[in-house]
Scaffold this active site. Structure first.
Site, short mmCIF file in Angstrom:
data_model
loop_
_atom_site.label_atom_id
_atom_site.label_comp_id
_atom_site.label_asym_id
_atom_site.label_seq_id
_atom_site.Cartn_x
_atom_site.Cartn_y
_atom_site.Cartn_z
N THR A 188 -48.54 -2.51 -5.89
CA THR A 188 -47.66 -3.54 -5.35
C THR A 188 -48.49 -4.66 -4.73
OG1 THR A 188 -47.55 -2.41 -3.21
CG2 THR A 188 -45.87 -1.85 -4.84
N GLU A 334 -41.79 -1.21 -8.40
CA GLU A 334 -41.29 0.17 -8.38
C GLU A 334 -40.16 0.41 -9.38
OE1 GLU A 334 -42.67 -0.66 -4.08
OE2 GLU A 334 -41.91 -1.77 -5.80
N LYS A 440 -31.76 -13.53 11.96
CA LYS A 440 -30.70 -13.01 12.83
C LYS A 440 -30.51 -13.99 13.99
CE LYS A 440 -31.98 -8.28 11.58
NZ LYS A 440 -33.13 -8.66 10.75
N TRP A 445 -26.12 -13.18 10.63
CA TRP A 445 -27.21 -13.27 9.67
C TRP A 445 -27.16 -14.61 8.94
CZ3 TRP A 445 -27.99 -8.03 6.65
CH2 TRP A 445 -28.37 -7.04 7.57
#
Length: 546
Positions: A188, A334, A440, A445
């Site tokens: 990754t 992944e 936030k 949000w």
């Protein structure tokens, strides 16, 4: 109780890369791989010729002393030799480990040592990088230089073409491979700690390759010409090399020529039908095409974009001005990596159509997806409620290679992706943010992704990345980092007016930073970690209060 009745099918037929390799010779021997080797020069080889070279490489494993299960590194651009290694290494039972050429040197050292690479195949243009790192590699015993350039001071360096010549012609008798055997290893990028290894099996690659042929996904077929710009060192180039080989499609590889001008020339000359790359490259290509209307990109009827959310305006501009159709996909290292694909039913290209086209799409066959809230409960697919995406399926990782430090990434057979999204009743995923990037503010949000897309719909904005800025009253507020087109002087107030009818009032930014470039990760995504670091150091220049 009724007796279990077993089906009478060849269920033990192995799903391995061997089948894809054999299909190149038996189904599409005249299909080609073309590589942009020098400005204006493209080399070509048929699948049949490449099949013979793969046999030579497989035979050469004896001289290299490669055993089954050992990791063999590649440090290379997208080119024919790298494509050959995609098949030769896993088909002899070893593991193809594609080293990311854009990682920091410390990370390259870490992953080569963590993987315990035995041999590294390296493009001659990249030799200087490995030359510096070679003393830090603990397990590498041999280097194979691809191309006629200088091998520098690499120890025990062999030449790729000489290796093939010495191996001799003729069919190679490959070992039998279990479909669950490891075939490829990719680490990754962009993580906060050390990169993590994702170990793909022959079965996962085979099934993912088959999914690239699905009409509502990439829809690869024999008539396609695939330009793989997405790096072959990143998540198997989104499955494009394996998919093209299985479909019998021609494959076009740009090598190191990734700027807009050479890519535009390659598209005009080779007429690919599909191109895969990240939004930043598509945005560069759009600017170049707008400035050079004589360049014809219209062969790209099925371009594919991913890596980060694709701005709706970018797709519309390409379609309306250049006849290029871009469809976006979503996934991660992944997930091998494609997990969803956005291909709405064709019809009038009205707002409803573009609403779906701008989403990350529906799960591909065999991929299952759910949205989970902070309490671990499943969120309804109503297009409004949001939560973290979790996925499972035959090409989804179940763990990391030799790393148990991230067990929290896996939830009872599901992969926690870290992406926050809503899913509508038709199964179209709309990613609103990364869990670590969501802002936030005052208990609500704010989606950095949506703000970025709306900013980039402004005609003067080239790039936009939004990060959270600490705020004494609201906890966090959005800070918009913006790159303007050359010779544009659009200010913060104009951008606020552009955003005002498009987003909620409390989303409107309090501050902008006008920068010359947004930093990128090794795979071309906006690197918000760097921006957050600059903000913390009060080194983010060009900041303007609204």
């Amino acid at each position: 109780m009724s007796e279990f009745l077993e089906g009478m099918m060849q269920d033990d037929f192995p799903l391995t890369v061997h089948h894809i390799r054999r299909a190149m010779r038996t189904r599409s021997p005249e299909s080609t791989v073309k590589t942009h080797v020098e400005p204006g020069i493209v080399e070509s080889a048929t699948f049949s010729e490449i099949y013979d070279r793969i046999d030579r490489l497989a035979r050469a494993r004896r001289s290299l002393g490669v055993e089954q299960g050992e990791r063999i590194g590649t440090f290379a651009w997208n080119n024919q030799r790298h494509f050959e290694l995609y098949f030769a290494i896993p088909c002899v039972g070893a593991v193809l480990h594609t080293l990311n050429i854009r990682l920091f040197e410390e990370q390259l050292t870490y992953i080569a040592n963590h993987a315990e690479d035995r041999v590294i195949f390296v493009d001659d243009s990249l030799v200087p990088v490995l030359e510096r790192l070679a003393p830090s590699f603990q397990t590498v015993e041999q280097y194979v230089v691809m191309g006629g350039g200088d091998a520098g001071g690499l120890p025990n360096a062999l030449r790729y073409e000489e290796l093939l010549e010495a191996a001799g012609p003729g069919e190679f008798e490959y070992p039998e491979i279990d479909e669950r055997q490891a075939a490829a290893l990719c680490y990754t990028s962009g993580t906060t700690g050390n990169p993590k290894g994702v170990l793909y099996s022959h079965r996962s690659i085979s099934l993912h390759s088959t999914a690239t042929l699905v009409r509502d996904g990439l829809g690869l077929g024999r008539a396609d010409r695939v330009l793989a710009v997405v790096p072959m060192f990143h998540a198997n180039a989104w499955g494009l090399p394996h998919g093209a080989a299985l479909a019998g499609a021609d494959l076009i590889l740009p090598d190191r020529f990734l700027a807009a001008e050479p890519l535009a020339g390659l598209i005009a000359a080779e007429r690919p039908t599909l191109m895969g790359c990240v939004p930043t490259i598509f945005a560069d290509l759009l600017r170049y095409a707008d400035e050079h209307p004589e360049v014809d990109l219209s062969s790209l009827s099925n371009a594919t974009c991913g890596g980060s959310a694709v701005p709706r305006q970018l797709m519309k501009d390409f379609e309306e001005r250049h006849g290029v159709n871009i469809f976006q996909a979503w996934g991660m290292t992944e997930t091998s990596p494609v997990a969803t694909f956005s291909r709405p039913l064709e019809g009038e290209h009205d707002d409803a159509y573009w609403d779906e086209r701008a989403k990350q799409g529906q799960p591909l066959p065999w991929v299952e997806l759910r949205i989970v809230d902070d309490a671990g409960g499943e969120v309804a697919w109503n297009g409004e409620s949001t939560g973290e995406i979790e996925v499972r399926g035959p090409w989804i990782a179940a763990g990391y290679f030799r790393d148990e430090s991230a067990e929290e990434k896996f939830d009872s057979g599901w992969l926690r992706t870290g992406d926050i999204a809503a899913v509508d009743a038709k199964g179209f995923v709309q990613i609103t943010d990364r869990a670590k990037d969501v802002i936030k503010s005052g208990g609500e949000w704010i989606s950095s992704v949506e703000l970025e897309n709306e900013l980039m719909s402004h005609p003067d904005v080239v790039e936009a990345a939004v990060i959270a800025k600490p705020d004494a009253r609201w906890a966090e507020r959005p800070l918009c980092c913006v790159v303007l087109r050359d010779r544009c002087d659009t200010g913060a107030e104009a951008l606020i007016e552009h955003l005002r009818p498009r987003v909620a009032k409390f989303w409107l930014p309090d501050e902008f930073a006008f920068v010359s470039e947004i930093p990128k990760t090794s795979v071309g995504k906006f690197d918000k970690k760097v921006l957050r670091g600059l903000l913390a150091e009060d080194a983010l220049d060009g900041r303007v209060q609204v």
